[in-house]
Design a protein around this motif. Structure first.
Motif, PDB file in Angstrom:
ATOM      1  N   SER A  14       0.818  -1.210   0.000  1.00  0.00           N
ATOM      2  CA  SER A  14       0.000   0.000   0.000  1.00  0.00           C
ATOM      3  C   SER A  14       0.852   1.262   0.000  1.00  0.00           C
ATOM      4  CB  SER A  14      -0.905   0.011   1.241  1.00  0.00           C
ATOM      5  OG  SER A  14      -1.562   1.254   1.369  1.00  0.00           O
ATOM      6  N   PRO A  15       0.427   2.297  -0.758  1.00  0.00           N
ATOM      7  CA  PRO A  15       1.126   3.594  -0.704  1.00  0.00           C
ATOM      8  C   PRO A  15       1.122   4.193   0.703  1.00  0.00           C
ATOM      9  CG  PRO A  15      -0.373   3.504  -2.582  1.00  0.00           C
ATOM     10  CD  PRO A  15      -0.666   2.291  -1.752  1.00  0.00           C
ATOM     11  N   LEU A  16       0.199   3.749   1.533  1.00  0.00           N
ATOM     12  CA  LEU A  16       0.155   4.234   2.911  1.00  0.00           C
ATOM     13  C   LEU A  16       1.438   3.893   3.670  1.00  0.00           C
ATOM     14  CD1 LEU A  16      -3.480   3.241   3.948  1.00  0.00           C
ATOM     15  CD2 LEU A  16      -2.609   5.563   3.676  1.00  0.00           C
ATOM     16  N   GLY A  73       3.236   9.652   7.741  1.00  0.00           N
ATOM     17  CA  GLY A  73       2.919   9.513   9.149  1.00  0.00           C
ATOM     18  C   GLY A  73       2.201   8.228   9.491  1.00  0.00           C
ATOM     19  N   PHE A  74       1.463   7.644   8.551  1.00  0.00           N
ATOM     20  CA  PHE A  74       0.689   6.439   8.835  1.00  0.00           C
ATOM     21  C   PHE A  74       1.571   5.311   9.363  1.00  0.00           C
ATOM     22  CE2 PHE A  74      -0.697   2.235   7.313  1.00  0.00           C
ATOM     23  CZ  PHE A  74      -1.896   2.116   8.006  1.00  0.00           C
ATOM     24  N   VAL A  75       2.760   5.177   8.783  1.00  0.00           N
ATOM     25  CA  VAL A  75       3.681   4.110   9.185  1.00  0.00           C
ATOM     26  C   VAL A  75       3.984   4.195  10.672  1.00  0.00           C
ATOM     27  CG1 VAL A  75       6.007   3.174   8.883  1.00  0.00           C
ATOM     28  CG2 VAL A  75       4.722   3.970   6.900  1.00  0.00           C
ATOM     29  N   TYR A  76       4.230   5.405  11.144  1.00  0.00           N
ATOM     30  CA  TYR A  76       4.655   5.606  12.534  1.00  0.00           C
ATOM     31  C   TYR A  76       3.477   5.818  13.483  1.00  0.00           C
ATOM     32  CZ  TYR A  76       8.786   6.287   9.726  1.00  0.00           C
ATOM     33  OH  TYR A  76       9.788   6.106   8.808  1.00  0.00           O
ATOM     34  N   HIS A  77       2.340   6.172  12.942  1.00  0.00           N
ATOM     35  CA  HIS A  77       1.139   6.378  13.754  1.00  0.00           C
ATOM     36  C   HIS A  77       0.269   5.120  13.800  1.00  0.00           C
ATOM     37  CE1 HIS A  77       1.456  11.005  13.159  1.00  0.00           C
ATOM     38  NE2 HIS A  77       2.111  10.594  14.222  1.00  0.00           N
TER      39      HIS A  77
END
Length: 640
Positions: free
Chosen positions: A253-255, A261-265
């Motif tokens: 996923s591009p997320l 921030g999604f990776v770390y949040h």
């Protein structure tokens, strides 16, 4: 014992998935941006296996052999690690001396299992990466985290067993530590700030090991039964499928872009939860996932995964330093790299990991006695010993020499200084130019009138005459004095913005290092909202990686159809995305009639002497050709 053996076969399959993900990420971080998530798979497995083994020993024997554990870890990890460090050091001394500075610190921090913290305090800048100074040891941060875990965990489990009798309490203690680690990662993340601290930190990465340890408390391998009913088997298989799909979805996923921030949040934490579920299912002898992840290929890769992981990055760094034009034969070069990695991993497994994994002091003395014995006629054995001695001497010499080796600071290079100066000038000029653009909105002139005036001025008041030798006419130079442009780009444009501004004084130029298209979409919207997105828009993005069609469409929706768009294609021969970026820009010009491609790639490829050592950023001469070429294209096809 049967359960444990069954799990080990599936474990090799999981390690294979992790290795594939990490290698794909390092080969092409833009296309496989979630591949780095292979690391949590390693960490979850480590947390589960080690904790499970320790609890089992305490429950069945009342004691755990800490000394034996440390010796096994030393024999398993250090022979290959030392071989890699000395081999790479030898290569650096002989063939790539720009990597000598701080080499002794890198080796020492790896041997002491603190390299991840060394990385945090000695990380590389953007210019070091583009200056071909990227360290071949960067990926070893994970080994330091595992090494720290191996050192601390026997004591941690001893204290848990001694002072915490209830398993549920042990579980909640591990749960709290795990959640705190994930929360710390989320809280420390700040958009636009270097993520090294949270990406490499032992504390912020503990949750992967912690989830594995939590699983060991509630899912001890020695208590899992094979004789379960069919419904339970289907349930386990279904959960395993959901977990694997979740892992693959997040990985692709591009997320999962590591700058988001999604990776770390919570994104990485969610991936690790899916991983923990799959590890649990593979460990259970009642599910089919163990057999599904068991085959000869997975077994081979799994057994050599340590060597594959160790050698992947050095091979890529050293290979790509010698083969500059990666973009010309992307697939071929990647295949060659993978073959070299696998061959080295196989050799390391056969001649380093297996024999030294069973080494004892007695065997060591016997080996050296044979090597120096005149009666020993085994020439291969003697040659191997001589080669190892040479590598040790040369590698050690490299580490000694690194004490006096001074690194050229890429941040103080002429290019870096020029970009820094240009950026400051952009910010000062743009305040005035934005107001000017707001005032001039809607004021258009006919091309014929502007051209006639330019021809007259070319005779009476010539400007920028020094640029005429860079293939731009005086009439075009005169036209450039009046044209209004909003230019947004990356470091290539940033390094030449002083020349672009001299040629097009009414241009709003906003160019900075490390930019990619996705992160600049909001910037285009900001200029549009301010009324400063001029009728001619110049885009110089693509040097730092490819972009999706969706992001391009979002950008063009903001720009609209009434503005003329000039998109400079990329010349970055050392990166494999050059071709895909330029193909995407060309396709965009066919889809959107208001896009004109400025073919910088075609011109630049004929003049390699126009560039600094990185082969991507124009030097002072190349900068003038770059600026003149872009200006010429804009004034010929632009709007006035």
């Amino acid at each position: 014992m049967k359960t444990k053996n069954r799990f080990i076969t599936g474990y090799a399959g999981l390690r294979t998935l992790a290795v594939i993900g990490v290698i794909l990420y390092h080969l092409d971080p833009n296309r496989f941006m979630g591949g780095y998530l292979g690391v949590p798979i390693f960490l979850v497995l480590t947390g589960y296996l080690v904790t499970d083994h320790m609890f089992h020993a305490y429950e069945t024997k009342g004691i755990y052999d800490n000394k034996g554990f440390y010796l096994r870890r030393l024999k398993r990890l250090y022979p290959q690690m030392i071989t890699l460090l000395w081999l790479c050091s030898s290569y650096i001394l002989l063939f790539q001396r720009n990597l000598l500075p701080k080499l002794n610190q890198i080796v020492a921090s790896n041997l002491l299992n603190v390299y991840n913290w060394w990385q945090i305090f000695n990380g590389q800048s953007y210019f070091e990466r583009f200056a071909a100074n990227e360290s071949p040891f960067t990926h070893l941060w994970t080994m330091s985290i595992e090494g720290q875990f191996y050192i601390i965990w026997p004591l941690a489990i001893f204290l848990l067993v001694k002072y915490v009798r209830k398993k549920s309490t042990r579980f909640w203690i591990l749960t709290i530590l795990t959640i705190l680690s994930a929360l710390e990662m989320a809280l420390l993340f700040k958009p636009g700030v270097d993520t090294s601290r949270i990406y490499y930190g032992s504390d912020t990465r503990f949750f992967s090991l912690g989830l594995g340890a939590m699983l060991a408390v509630v899912w001890p391998s020695w208590r899992l039964r094979e004789d379960i009913d069919q419904q339970s088997t289907r349930l386990l298989d279904g959960i395993g499928a959901i977990a694997l799909v979740g892992m693959l979805w997040l990985a692709m996923s591009p997320l999962s872009n590591p700058v988001k921030g999604f990776v770390y949040h919570g994104g990485m934490f969610l991936f690790t939860i899916f991983t923990t579920l799959l590890v649990a299912i593979v460990a259970h002898p009642g599910s089919h996932w163990n057999s599904w992840l068991t085959n000869s290929v997975f077994k081979w890769v799994g057994s050599r995964s340590y060597g594959i992981y160790l050698y992947q990055f050095p091979v890529m760094i050293f290979f790509e330093d010698k083969v500059k034009n990666i973009a010309d034969h992307v697939v071929l070069y990647r295949v060659i790299e993978v073959i070299i990695i696998l061959v080295l991993a196989e050799l390391a497994y056969r001649y380093v990991e297996k024999p030294l994994g069973k080494i004892t002091w007695a065997k060591t003395k016997a080996y050296f006695a044979k090597v120096i014995s005149l009666q020993n006629t085994n020439l291969l054995q003697k040659a191997t010993a001589v080669l190892a001695t040479i590598i040790f001497i040369v590698g050690s010499a490299a580490m000694i020499k690194s004490n006096t080796a001074k690194a050229a600071n890429p941040n103080n290079s002429p290019l870096a200084k020029q970009i820094k100066a240009n950026r400051g000038q952009q910010l000062r000029d743009n305040k005035k130019l934005i107001k000017e653009a707001q005032h001039e909105t809607g004021k258009n002139q006919t091309k014929n009138k502007v051209l006639a005036e330019a021809k007259a001025r070319a005779k009476s008041h010539p400007v920028n005459k020094e640029f005429e030798k860079f293939d731009i006419s005086q009439v075009d130079l005169q036209l450039a004095q009046d044209i209004r442009v909003t230019a947004i780009g990356d470091s290539v444009m940033a390094g030449s913005s002083q020349n672009l501004k001299q040629l097009m004084p009414h241009a709003i130029i906003d160019a900075a290092v490390s930019r990619q298209l996705e992160s600049t979409i909001d910037l285009f919207q900001q200029y549009k909202n301010q009324g400063a997105l001029n009728q001619n828009v110049l885009i110089g993005l693509g040097t730092n990686g490819p972009f999706s069609t969706q992001d391009l469409d979002r950008l063009m929706k903001i720009i609209g159809t009434k503005r003329k768009v000039f998109w400079i294609n990329t010349y970055v021969p050392s990166k494999d995305w050059q071709g895909s970026v330029n193909a995407a820009i060309k396709a965009a010009s066919k889809k959107y009639s208001n896009i004109t491609v400025i073919d910088w790639y075609d011109l630049a490829a004929k003049h390699p002497n126009w560039f600094y050592g990185d082969g991507t950023h124009p030097n002072p001469t190349g900068s003038k050709y770059y600026s003149a070429y872009i200006t010429k294209n804009i004034v010929e096809k632009g709007r006035y």
